[in-house]
Design a protein around this motif. Structure first.
Motif, PDB file in Angstrom:
ATOM      1  N   THR A  69       0.852  -1.188   0.000  1.00  0.00           N
ATOM      2  CA  THR A  69       0.000   0.000   0.000  1.00  0.00           C
ATOM      3  C   THR A  69       0.887   1.238   0.000  1.00  0.00           C
ATOM      4  OG1 THR A  69      -1.613  -1.223   1.328  1.00  0.00           O
ATOM      5  CG2 THR A  69      -1.869   1.176   1.232  1.00  0.00           C
ATOM      6  N   PRO A  70       0.684   2.155  -0.950  1.00  0.00           N
ATOM      7  CA  PRO A  70       1.518   3.359  -0.975  1.00  0.00           C
ATOM      8  C   PRO A  70       1.338   4.189   0.302  1.00  0.00           C
ATOM      9  CG  PRO A  70       0.200   3.180  -2.980  1.00  0.00           C
ATOM     10  CD  PRO A  70      -0.293   2.139  -2.034  1.00  0.00           C
ATOM     11  N   PHE A  71       2.427   4.776   0.771  1.00  0.00           N
ATOM     12  CA  PHE A  71       2.377   5.629   1.956  1.00  0.00           C
ATOM     13  C   PHE A  71       1.387   6.762   1.679  1.00  0.00           C
ATOM     14  CE2 PHE A  71       3.826   9.066   4.723  1.00  0.00           C
ATOM     15  CZ  PHE A  71       3.894   8.403   5.933  1.00  0.00           C
ATOM     16  N   GLY A  72       0.539   7.042   2.663  1.00  0.00           N
ATOM     17  CA  GLY A  72      -0.472   8.085   2.514  1.00  0.00           C
ATOM     18  C   GLY A  72      -1.850   7.525   2.212  1.00  0.00           C
ATOM     19  N   TYR A  73      -1.895   6.230   1.940  1.00  0.00           N
ATOM     20  CA  TYR A  73      -3.150   5.546   1.624  1.00  0.00           C
ATOM     21  C   TYR A  73      -3.368   4.393   2.596  1.00  0.00           C
ATOM     22  CZ  TYR A  73      -3.115   7.986  -2.869  1.00  0.00           C
ATOM     23  OH  TYR A  73      -3.117   8.943  -3.835  1.00  0.00           O
ATOM     24  N   GLU A  74      -4.584   3.885   2.566  1.00  0.00           N
ATOM     25  CA  GLU A  74      -4.904   2.640   3.245  1.00  0.00           C
ATOM     26  C   GLU A  74      -5.855   1.872   2.350  1.00  0.00           C
ATOM     27  OE1 GLU A  74      -6.685   3.613   6.995  1.00  0.00           O
ATOM     28  OE2 GLU A  74      -8.370   4.659   6.089  1.00  0.00           O
ATOM     29  N   LYS A  75      -5.821   0.560   2.456  1.00  0.00           N
ATOM     30  CA  LYS A  75      -6.742  -0.276   1.690  1.00  0.00           C
ATOM     31  C   LYS A  75      -7.999  -0.502   2.514  1.00  0.00           C
ATOM     32  CE  LYS A  75      -3.179  -2.974  -0.660  1.00  0.00           C
ATOM     33  NZ  LYS A  75      -2.592  -4.314  -0.772  1.00  0.00           N
ATOM     34  N   TYR A  76      -9.122  -0.585   1.820  1.00  0.00           N
ATOM     35  CA  TYR A  76     -10.373  -0.945   2.493  1.00  0.00           C
ATOM     36  C   TYR A  76     -11.146  -1.904   1.601  1.00  0.00           C
ATOM     37  CZ  TYR A  76     -12.865   2.377  -0.521  1.00  0.00           C
ATOM     38  OH  TYR A  76     -13.394   3.020  -1.603  1.00  0.00           O
ATOM     39  N   LYS A  77     -11.867  -2.803   2.237  1.00  0.00           N
ATOM     40  CA  LYS A  77     -12.588  -3.874   1.533  1.00  0.00           C
ATOM     41  C   LYS A  77     -13.836  -3.322   0.867  1.00  0.00           C
ATOM     42  CE  LYS A  77     -13.415  -8.616   1.568  1.00  0.00           C
ATOM     43  NZ  LYS A  77     -13.203  -9.031   0.219  1.00  0.00           N
ATOM     44  N   VAL A  78     -13.986  -3.658  -0.409  1.00  0.00           N
ATOM     45  CA  VAL A  78     -15.174  -3.306  -1.178  1.00  0.00           C
ATOM     46  C   VAL A  78     -15.518  -4.522  -2.034  1.00  0.00           C
ATOM     47  CG1 VAL A  78     -16.181  -1.793  -2.920  1.00  0.00           C
ATOM     48  CG2 VAL A  78     -14.459  -0.897  -1.361  1.00  0.00           C
ATOM     49  N   GLY A  79     -16.642  -5.133  -1.776  1.00  0.00           N
ATOM     50  CA  GLY A  79     -17.058  -6.274  -2.596  1.00  0.00           C
ATOM     51  C   GLY A  79     -16.033  -7.387  -2.619  1.00  0.00           C
ATOM     52  N   ILE A  80     -15.477  -7.638  -3.804  1.00  0.00           N
ATOM     53  CA  ILE A  80     -14.561  -8.767  -3.997  1.00  0.00           C
ATOM     54  C   ILE A  80     -13.090  -8.401  -3.848  1.00  0.00           C
ATOM     55  CG2 ILE A  80     -16.152 -10.008  -5.508  1.00  0.00           C
ATOM     56  CD1 ILE A  80     -14.426  -8.964  -7.880  1.00  0.00           C
ATOM     57  N   GLY A  81     -12.801  -7.176  -3.461  1.00  0.00           N
ATOM     58  CA  GLY A  81     -11.397  -6.776  -3.369  1.00  0.00           C
ATOM     59  C   GLY A  81     -11.207  -5.593  -2.455  1.00  0.00           C
ATOM     60  N   LYS A  82     -10.097  -4.897  -2.686  1.00  0.00           N
ATOM     61  CA  LYS A  82      -9.765  -3.742  -1.866  1.00  0.00           C
ATOM     62  C   LYS A  82      -9.456  -2.552  -2.766  1.00  0.00           C
ATOM     63  CE  LYS A  82      -8.094  -6.412   1.998  1.00  0.00           C
ATOM     64  NZ  LYS A  82      -7.027  -6.677   2.937  1.00  0.00           N
ATOM     65  N   LYS A  83      -9.828  -1.382  -2.270  1.00  0.00           N
ATOM     66  CA  LYS A  83      -9.540  -0.139  -2.964  1.00  0.00           C
ATOM     67  C   LYS A  83      -8.719   0.750  -2.046  1.00  0.00           C
ATOM     68  CE  LYS A  83     -13.452  -0.263  -6.086  1.00  0.00           C
ATOM     69  NZ  LYS A  83     -14.449   0.517  -6.797  1.00  0.00           N
ATOM     70  N   LEU A  84      -8.186   1.818  -2.622  1.00  0.00           N
ATOM     71  CA  LEU A  84      -7.390   2.757  -1.845  1.00  0.00           C
ATOM     72  C   LEU A  84      -8.242   3.938  -1.402  1.00  0.00           C
ATOM     73  CD1 LEU A  84      -4.046   3.107  -3.863  1.00  0.00           C
ATOM     74  CD2 LEU A  84      -4.447   1.769  -1.797  1.00  0.00           C
ATOM     75  N   ARG A  85      -7.951   4.411  -0.209  1.00  0.00           N
ATOM     76  CA  ARG A  85      -8.496   5.680   0.267  1.00  0.00           C
ATOM     77  C   ARG A  85      -7.384   6.373   1.035  1.00  0.00           C
ATOM     78  NH1 ARG A  85     -12.798   3.137   4.469  1.00  0.00           N
ATOM     79  NH2 ARG A  85     -11.307   2.305   5.979  1.00  0.00           N
ATOM     80  N   LEU A  86      -7.561   7.673   1.235  1.00  0.00           N
ATOM     81  CA  LEU A  86      -6.529   8.443   1.922  1.00  0.00           C
ATOM     82  C   LEU A  86      -6.428   8.028   3.381  1.00  0.00           C
ATOM     83  CD1 LEU A  86      -7.165  12.046   0.550  1.00  0.00           C
ATOM     84  CD2 LEU A  86      -5.751  10.230  -0.404  1.00  0.00           C
ATOM     85  N   HIS A  87      -5.209   7.884   3.854  1.00  0.00           N
ATOM     86  CA  HIS A  87      -4.953   7.667   5.271  1.00  0.00           C
ATOM     87  C   HIS A  87      -4.940   9.049   5.907  1.00  0.00           C
ATOM     88  CE1 HIS A  87      -2.614   6.939   8.925  1.00  0.00           C
ATOM     89  NE2 HIS A  87      -2.984   5.671   8.819  1.00  0.00           N
ATOM     90  N   LYS A  88      -5.745   9.250   6.928  1.00  0.00           N
ATOM     91  CA  LYS A  88      -5.966  10.576   7.504  1.00  0.00           C
ATOM     92  C   LYS A  88      -4.662  11.309   7.839  1.00  0.00           C
ATOM     93  CE  LYS A  88      -8.739  12.907  10.996  1.00  0.00           C
ATOM     94  NZ  LYS A  88      -9.709  12.747  12.075  1.00  0.00           N
TER      95      LYS A  88
END
Length: 167
Positions: A69-88
């Motif tokens: 996971t790139p620094f500054g992001y976090e993965k979160y579960k969506v359906g069948i996989g994971k997407k990126l969102r900003l890490h606060k």
């Protein structure tokens, strides 16, 4: 074939299932072992191809398929996989790195800022390496672009993610 050759060469007894013994001196048993080996190899290749195809499909559907996971992001579960969102917190650090660099600060200046503010590196270390800071500044992920290279065909697939900085 290599394994079967070694089995024959060293006269190893082969047992399959619930103790069925295959005699490698018997041409029918040897044929069965060769067929089973071929089917297993075919099955493994098909499974590998399906996993690879699914990974490309998921990436093209907007999922993040890379392991790190790139620094500054976090993965979160969506359906069948994971997407990126900003890490606060870490996304603010990335913005600060880009801001400092845009104002003419050197990699060494940025490294010193991170160290003096006790901001841990992407690997959780106390001190950021200069190369780590350079990689952050060069990554297109932070402007919302992701990539997946299909090593089999050389095709580069392009995707999107939330941006931390303006491109």
């Amino acid at each position: 074939y290599v394994i079967l050759s070694e089995i024959e060469k060293h006269k190893i007894n082969v047992y399959v299932g619930e103790g069925s013994k295959y005699d490698m001196d018997n041409e029918y048993d040897k044929l069965m072992m060769t067929i089973m080996s071929g089917v297993t190899q075919f099955d493994n290749e098909q499974r590998k191809r399906r996993l690879h195809s699914n990974k490309i499909r998921k990436f093209n559907e907007g999922y993040y398929v890379h392991s790190t996971t790139p620094f500054g992001y976090e993965k979160y579960k969506v359906g069948i996989g994971k997407k990126l969102r900003l890490h606060k917190e870490n996304s603010k650090v990335v913005k600060k790195i880009f801001n400092m660099f845009s104002k003419g600060k050197s990699l060494k200046d940025i490294q010193q800022y991170l160290l003096s503010n006790q901001i841990k590196s992407p690997l959780g270390k106390i001190e950021w390496g200069l190369q780590s800071i350079q990689n952050t500044l060069e990554s297109k992920t932070y402007i919302g672009e992701t990539f997946f290279t299909d090593n089999n065909s050389g095709t580069v697939h392009r995707g999107k993610c939330p941006s931390i900085i303006d491109g």
